[in-house]
Scaffold this active site. Sequence first.
Site, mmCIF file in Angstrom:
data_model
loop_
_atom_site.group_PDB
_atom_site.id
_atom_site.type_symbol
_atom_site.label_atom_id
_atom_site.label_comp_id
_atom_site.label_asym_id
_atom_site.label_seq_id
_atom_site.Cartn_x
_atom_site.Cartn_y
_atom_site.Cartn_z
ATOM 1 N N ASP A 176 1.739 -2.874 3.719
ATOM 2 C CA ASP A 176 2.169 -4.505 3.408
ATOM 3 C C ASP A 176 2.742 -4.721 2.207
ATOM 4 O OD1 ASP A 176 2.044 -7.019 5.294
ATOM 5 O OD2 ASP A 176 1.091 -7.469 3.279
ATOM 6 N N GLU A 219 7.031 -7.733 7.120
ATOM 7 C CA GLU A 219 7.099 -6.830 5.900
ATOM 8 C C GLU A 219 5.993 -5.816 6.015
ATOM 9 O OE1 GLU A 219 3.953 -10.491 5.169
ATOM 10 O OE2 GLU A 219 5.784 -10.098 6.450
#
Length: 305
Positions: A176, A219
């Site tokens: 992430d 993301e």
Amino acid sequence: MELETDLEQTQRLVLPESLAAARSKVAGLVVIEGMNLGSTYNLSEGAYLIGRSPEAHIHIDNYLISRFHAELRVIDLQPLRCVVRDLDSTNGTFVNDKPIKEHYLKDGDKIRVGDHVLKFVYQDEQDLQYHAKVHEMIRYDDLTGLLTKASFYKELSREISRAWRRGYSLAVLMMDIDYFKRVNDTYGHLVGSAVLQQIGAIIRHTFRELDISGRYGGEEFITFFPETSRVQAVTGAERLRKRIADHIFRYESTELQLTISIGISGLPDDGNSLEVLVKNADLALYKAKDLGRNRVVLYTPEMGD
């Protein structure tokens, strides 16, 4: 004499003779099982080596495949004369699940080397390009060039089954981008999209060809390393973390630096199913966030408490 397909009959009836003649067929290979599923190789007249060696024309980095496993030779395209020949490989070459030493190919034949299957196609060039584009659109995220989540799950499920059959380890990485929301809020979504695009490129260029990566959502990214223990996976994860931390992300006049947090779980230590491995890698990712971000963390059972 082989019967014409419905498509061939339709083309013969509808197309003017001059146009039909102009639409000559081309040969190609489509990966229908194994790594790089959906990849297409266009073939012209000549010889093509299939093997594990980087020098092979059709390079497949897999231990079940010999360095130079088989040769495919296109003798003529009009009419088609194409032969595949086994090069005394360790595990053999198969066509339509039958072992061969040499075999003349026809449209639709399936060539198996190791646990990879390549479908030989002999089609109109536009059809071949269309099918390649459809595979790409279905399987790959447009922005990052990585697999979609659904396609990644199919690959991971297949690899877990293979790892269990052969007694191999496997590592799953959940990743992430740190504080990515700030990028969108501060610089706008165009900069955010540019960052995601560059992250995808860094992942593709950092990991090995046999490592499979996907965009998990937003993301978040996900990767699995075949035949790799969770401890061994830390080396690759750290390499990616450092490259991202050192990279200058650019979009027009904007420049910024970012970091990434990574959690790792492994088969068989941390789970024996796709769902459990992904969940535990995600727990390790959250731990990396809690510890200050920009780090790699291995899953431990205490994280599930």
